[in-house]
Design a protein around this motif. Structure first.
Motif, PDB file in Angstrom:
ATOM      1  N   ILE A 132       0.853  -1.024   0.102  1.00  0.00           N
ATOM      2  CA  ILE A 132      -0.092   0.055  -0.086  1.00  0.00           C
ATOM      3  C   ILE A 132       0.825   1.262  -0.261  1.00  0.00           C
ATOM      4  O   ILE A 132       0.530   2.154  -0.815  1.00  0.00           O
ATOM      5  CB  ILE A 132      -0.960   0.069   1.273  1.00  0.00           C
ATOM      6  CG1 ILE A 132      -1.986  -1.139   0.974  1.00  0.00           C
ATOM      7  CG2 ILE A 132      -1.785   1.281   1.418  1.00  0.00           C
ATOM      8  CD1 ILE A 132      -2.842  -1.465   2.270  1.00  0.00           C
ATOM      9  N   ALA A 133       1.990   1.125   0.716  1.00  0.00           N
ATOM     10  CA  ALA A 133       2.826   2.444   0.805  1.00  0.00           C
ATOM     11  C   ALA A 133       3.550   2.508  -0.687  1.00  0.00           C
ATOM     12  O   ALA A 133       3.685   3.796  -0.869  1.00  0.00           O
ATOM     13  CB  ALA A 133       3.848   2.199   1.899  1.00  0.00           C
ATOM     14  N   ALA A 134       3.935   1.582  -0.906  1.00  0.00           N
ATOM     15  CA  ALA A 134       4.451   1.561  -2.282  1.00  0.00           C
ATOM     16  C   ALA A 134       3.739   2.144  -3.605  1.00  0.00           C
ATOM     17  O   ALA A 134       4.155   2.840  -4.405  1.00  0.00           O
ATOM     18  CB  ALA A 134       4.795   0.183  -3.043  1.00  0.00           C
ATOM     19  N   ALA A 135       2.169   1.914  -3.427  1.00  0.00           N
ATOM     20  CA  ALA A 135       1.128   2.402  -4.205  1.00  0.00           C
ATOM     21  C   ALA A 135       1.089   3.922  -3.827  1.00  0.00           C
ATOM     22  O   ALA A 135       0.327   4.442  -4.723  1.00  0.00           O
ATOM     23  CB  ALA A 135       0.193   1.735  -4.224  1.00  0.00           C
ATOM     24  N   GLY A 136       1.717   4.519  -2.853  1.00  0.00           N
ATOM     25  CA  GLY A 136       1.197   5.993  -2.494  1.00  0.00           C
ATOM     26  C   GLY A 136      -0.146   6.148  -1.937  1.00  0.00           C
ATOM     27  O   GLY A 136      -0.517   7.233  -1.916  1.00  0.00           O
ATOM     28  N   LEU A 137      -0.703   4.968  -1.371  1.00  0.00           N
ATOM     29  CA  LEU A 137      -2.079   5.072  -0.727  1.00  0.00           C
ATOM     30  C   LEU A 137      -1.951   4.898   0.762  1.00  0.00           C
ATOM     31  O   LEU A 137      -1.064   4.342   1.443  1.00  0.00           O
ATOM     32  CB  LEU A 137      -2.836   3.941  -1.030  1.00  0.00           C
ATOM     33  CG  LEU A 137      -3.333   3.979  -2.733  1.00  0.00           C
ATOM     34  CD1 LEU A 137      -4.184   2.814  -2.944  1.00  0.00           C
ATOM     35  CD2 LEU A 137      -4.165   5.393  -2.970  1.00  0.00           C
ATOM     36  N   PRO A 138      -2.806   5.649   1.547  1.00  0.00           N
ATOM     37  CA  PRO A 138      -3.134   5.602   2.854  1.00  0.00           C
ATOM     38  C   PRO A 138      -4.034   4.381   3.109  1.00  0.00           C
ATOM     39  O   PRO A 138      -4.819   4.121   2.431  1.00  0.00           O
ATOM     40  CB  PRO A 138      -3.601   6.916   3.366  1.00  0.00           C
ATOM     41  CG  PRO A 138      -4.459   7.152   2.016  1.00  0.00           C
ATOM     42  CD  PRO A 138      -3.816   7.145   1.181  1.00  0.00           C
ATOM     43  N   GLN A 139      -3.803   4.037   4.527  1.00  0.00           N
ATOM     44  CA  GLN A 139      -4.771   2.881   4.986  1.00  0.00           C
ATOM     45  C   GLN A 139      -5.226   3.045   6.506  1.00  0.00           C
ATOM     46  O   GLN A 139      -4.397   4.011   7.043  1.00  0.00           O
ATOM     47  CB  GLN A 139      -4.208   1.534   4.693  1.00  0.00           C
ATOM     48  CG  GLN A 139      -2.897   1.210   5.601  1.00  0.00           C
ATOM     49  CD  GLN A 139      -3.249   0.837   6.907  1.00  0.00           C
ATOM     50  OE1 GLN A 139      -4.086   0.268   7.268  1.00  0.00           O
ATOM     51  NE2 GLN A 139      -2.334   1.382   7.680  1.00  0.00           N
ATOM     52  N   THR A 140      -6.235   2.373   6.703  1.00  0.00           N
ATOM     53  CA  THR A 140      -6.569   2.571   8.155  1.00  0.00           C
ATOM     54  C   THR A 140      -7.006   1.210   8.703  1.00  0.00           C
ATOM     55  O   THR A 140      -7.868   0.314   7.843  1.00  0.00           O
ATOM     56  CB  THR A 140      -7.781   3.545   8.216  1.00  0.00           C
ATOM     57  OG1 THR A 140      -8.547   3.453   9.700  1.00  0.00           O
ATOM     58  CG2 THR A 140      -8.850   3.202   7.170  1.00  0.00           C
ATOM     59  N   GLY A 141      -6.791   1.040   9.977  1.00  0.00           N
ATOM     60  CA  GLY A 141      -7.486  -0.024  10.649  1.00  0.00           C
ATOM     61  C   GLY A 141      -6.287  -1.218  11.054  1.00  0.00           C
ATOM     62  O   GLY A 141      -6.676  -1.877  11.930  1.00  0.00           O
ATOM     63  N   THR A 142      -5.025  -1.031  10.398  1.00  0.00           N
ATOM     64  CA  THR A 142      -4.201  -2.241  10.884  1.00  0.00           C
ATOM     65  C   THR A 142      -2.727  -1.604  10.894  1.00  0.00           C
ATOM     66  O   THR A 142      -2.615  -0.326  10.533  1.00  0.00           O
ATOM     67  CB  THR A 142      -3.895  -3.393   9.870  1.00  0.00           C
ATOM     68  OG1 THR A 142      -3.687  -2.730   8.718  1.00  0.00           O
ATOM     69  CG2 THR A 142      -5.212  -4.174   9.686  1.00  0.00           C
ATOM     70  N   ARG A 143      -1.837  -2.164  11.580  1.00  0.00           N
ATOM     71  CA  ARG A 143      -0.710  -1.429  11.868  1.00  0.00           C
ATOM     72  C   ARG A 143       0.509  -2.686  11.478  1.00  0.00           C
ATOM     73  O   ARG A 143       0.365  -3.975  11.632  1.00  0.00           O
ATOM     74  CB  ARG A 143      -0.253  -1.467  13.466  1.00  0.00           C
ATOM     75  CG  ARG A 143      -1.072  -0.141  13.778  1.00  0.00           C
ATOM     76  CD  ARG A 143      -0.831  -0.332  15.515  1.00  0.00           C
ATOM     77  NE  ARG A 143      -1.342   1.013  16.350  1.00  0.00           N
ATOM     78  CZ  ARG A 143      -1.856   0.918  17.544  1.00  0.00           C
ATOM     79  NH1 ARG A 143      -1.657   0.132  18.219  1.00  0.00           N
ATOM     80  NH2 ARG A 143      -2.054   2.234  17.749  1.00  0.00           N
ATOM     81  N   SER A 144       1.742  -2.183  10.917  1.00  0.00           N
ATOM     82  CA  SER A 144       2.900  -2.969  10.740  1.00  0.00           C
ATOM     83  C   SER A 144       3.596  -3.063  11.971  1.00  0.00           C
ATOM     84  O   SER A 144       3.606  -2.340  12.814  1.00  0.00           O
ATOM     85  CB  SER A 144       3.742  -2.324   9.646  1.00  0.00           C
ATOM     86  OG  SER A 144       4.911  -2.771   9.540  1.00  0.00           O
ATOM     87  N   ARG A 145       4.239  -4.291  12.178  1.00  0.00           N
ATOM     88  CA  ARG A 145       5.043  -4.495  13.456  1.00  0.00           C
ATOM     89  C   ARG A 145       6.259  -3.499  13.372  1.00  0.00           C
ATOM     90  O   ARG A 145       6.605  -3.352  14.627  1.00  0.00           O
ATOM     91  CB  ARG A 145       5.436  -6.063  13.284  1.00  0.00           C
ATOM     92  CG  ARG A 145       4.561  -6.821  13.481  1.00  0.00           C
ATOM     93  CD  ARG A 145       5.287  -8.446  13.576  1.00  0.00           C
ATOM     94  NE  ARG A 145       5.592  -8.617  11.857  1.00  0.00           N
ATOM     95  CZ  ARG A 145       6.322  -9.691  11.793  1.00  0.00           C
ATOM     96  NH1 ARG A 145       6.595 -10.676  12.723  1.00  0.00           N
ATOM     97  NH2 ARG A 145       6.483 -10.235  10.452  1.00  0.00           N
ATOM     98  N   SER A 146       6.709  -2.784  12.100  1.00  0.00           N
ATOM     99  CA  SER A 146       7.632  -1.930  12.310  1.00  0.00           C
ATOM    100  C   SER A 146       7.067  -0.662  13.016  1.00  0.00           C
ATOM    101  O   SER A 146       7.994   0.422  13.316  1.00  0.00           O
ATOM    102  CB  SER A 146       8.196  -1.776  10.747  1.00  0.00           C
ATOM    103  OG  SER A 146       7.186  -1.358  10.243  1.00  0.00           O
ATOM    104  N   ALA A 147       5.802  -0.387  13.194  1.00  0.00           N
ATOM    105  CA  ALA A 147       5.380   0.818  13.718  1.00  0.00           C
ATOM    106  C   ALA A 147       4.161   0.566  14.553  1.00  0.00           C
ATOM    107  O   ALA A 147       3.137   0.885  14.400  1.00  0.00           O
ATOM    108  CB  ALA A 147       4.792   2.098  12.435  1.00  0.00           C
ATOM    109  N   PRO A 148       4.582  -0.127  15.546  1.00  0.00           N
ATOM    110  CA  PRO A 148       3.449  -0.539  16.693  1.00  0.00           C
ATOM    111  C   PRO A 148       2.732   0.386  17.526  1.00  0.00           C
ATOM    112  O   PRO A 148       1.655   0.088  17.769  1.00  0.00           O
ATOM    113  CB  PRO A 148       4.400  -1.386  18.024  1.00  0.00           C
ATOM    114  CG  PRO A 148       5.910  -0.679  17.667  1.00  0.00           C
ATOM    115  CD  PRO A 148       6.176  -0.333  16.143  1.00  0.00           C
ATOM    116  N   ASP A 149       3.296   1.676  17.228  1.00  0.00           N
ATOM    117  CA  ASP A 149       2.634   3.000  17.902  1.00  0.00           C
ATOM    118  C   ASP A 149       1.848   3.814  16.829  1.00  0.00           C
ATOM    119  O   ASP A 149       1.392   5.191  17.271  1.00  0.00           O
ATOM    120  CB  ASP A 149       3.657   3.641  18.760  1.00  0.00           C
ATOM    121  CG  ASP A 149       4.127   2.772  20.008  1.00  0.00           C
ATOM    122  OD1 ASP A 149       3.326   1.958  20.483  1.00  0.00           O
ATOM    123  OD2 ASP A 149       5.223   2.943  20.277  1.00  0.00           O
TER     124      ASP A 149
END
Length: 363
Positions: A132-149
């Motif tokens: 999703i980040a590579a496509a330049g889109l935002p998302q909502t409702g989940t988190r990556s383990r690299s950004a737990p906060d």
């Protein structure tokens, strides 16, 4: 009767669609076409692109090279369906090329909190975020383990306003979520409502749209938990609540909150695209609504909706305005029965509102 005006002067127009649920047949169709997933979406794209912001529920991971169970296996470049890494029910995973196809069709924000979010484990969530980040889109409702906060919500700027979108899911189908990567609608209800309250109180947010994944599958009426949580979200400060998961449409309600704000609850938008073939499962809408200044800030006006239909042609499967589809009047009638006749948009309505011709040629 509540007005259903859209694309009003000075308004920010938001569009929403339901579940993007790429069953095996749809992955096979995409794999057979030069433009991949774009083939399935091209007829709907002009109508997704009409709004200032368009949102969709990405129902499942789009995780490169992740197997069921969360292991890894490299798939040769150019292979977008292999039946194992990229496969369908019960543990979905889509080739990450689906994400730029959704972007190019007109989707601006992806909801990633749903019961299939953990289908490929924690790595699947991480890789989906990467796609999703590579496509330049935002998302909502989940988190990556690299950004737990990281915040569960995302904020989009449109028409000079800042709109927060906040998604949650009722479940992960019993799949473990050891790193709390999915916001739960009910288990995390206190956090959900406090986040809505904080966003509503923020000077840098003009409206909050809540996107719960909830309810009973294949049921055209919302349950008591949906009704309760929807009202709580509205009272906490949501301008609108727009649900997914039942795979069929559920009604829309006009709401006046205790502090006098006007808004609405759309309990379920059904399947935007899937290979579930009963009339209620293949019939959905592109929901359009305007955000306009009101006594409580930007308020969501009651929506109007363009009926859509998923159809299997000899050339493949497409989602398109129902008016363009073979037997599409069945879907138009179904939409009107569930959501109400007063909000139904025709292609002629869209052309009038936008001041441009709309092609009605069938696929």
């Amino acid at each position: 009767m509540v007005q259903r005006d859209i694309f009003q002067p000075g308004a920010i127009t938001v569009a929403a669609v339901g579940d993007v649920l790429m069953h095996v047949l749809l992955q096979e169709v995409a794999a057979s076409q030069p433009d991949g997933y774009g083939t399935l979406l091209r007829h709907a794209a002009p109508y997704l692109q009409l709004a200032d912001v368009t949102i969709a529920n990405l129902e499942g991971p789009a995780a490169r090279d992740v197997l069921p169970g969360g292991g890894e296996r490299a798939v040769p470049a150019g292979v977008i369906y292999d039946g194992q890494v990229y496969s369908g029910y019960p543990a979905f995973n889509y080739h990450p090329s689906l994400v730029p196809a959704l972007r190019d069709a007109g989707i601006d924000v992806l909801q990633t909190a749903n019961n299939h979010a953990m289908d490929r484990g924690s790595l699947g969530v991480d890789r989906t975020h990467e796609a999703i980040a590579a496509a330049g889109l935002p998302q909502t409702g989940t988190r990556s383990r690299s950004a737990p906060d990281a915040p569960w919500h995302t904020v989009i700027t449109a028409g000079g306003a800042r709109i927060a979108f906040l998604a949650c899911s009722y479940s992960t189908n019993g799949r473990a979520d050891p790193n709390h990567q999915v916001l739960q609608c009910y288990q995390d209800e206190a956090e959900l409502l406090s986040t809505i309250q904080s966003l509503r109180a923020s000077a840098s947010v003009d409206a909050v749209i809540v996107l719960p994944h909830w309810g009973a599958e294949y049921t055209q009426s919302p349950d008591a938990n949906q009704r309760r949580l929807a009202r709580a979200a509205m009272e906490a400060g949501a301008a609108a609540v727009i649900g997914t998961h039942p795979h069929v449409l559920q009604p829309i309600e006009h709401v006046t909150t205790s502090d006098g704000r006007q808004g609405f609850i759309a309990y379920s938008l059904g399947n935007f695209i899937s290979s579930q073939w009963t009339l209620p499962q293949r019939s959905s809408v592109i929901l359009y609504f305007d955000l306009l200044p009101g006594p409580g800030g930007l308020e969501a006006q009651m929506p109007a909706y363009l009926p859509t239909r998923v159809t299997r042609y000899v050339s493949g499967v497409v989602v398109q305005p129902a008016e363009q589809a073979v037997d599409g009047q069945q879907s138009v009638t179904h939409v009107a029965q569930v959501l109400g006749h007063e909000g139904v948009l025709s292609l002629a309505d869209i052309a009038r509102l936008q001041g441009r011709p709309i092609c009605t040629r069938r696929s």
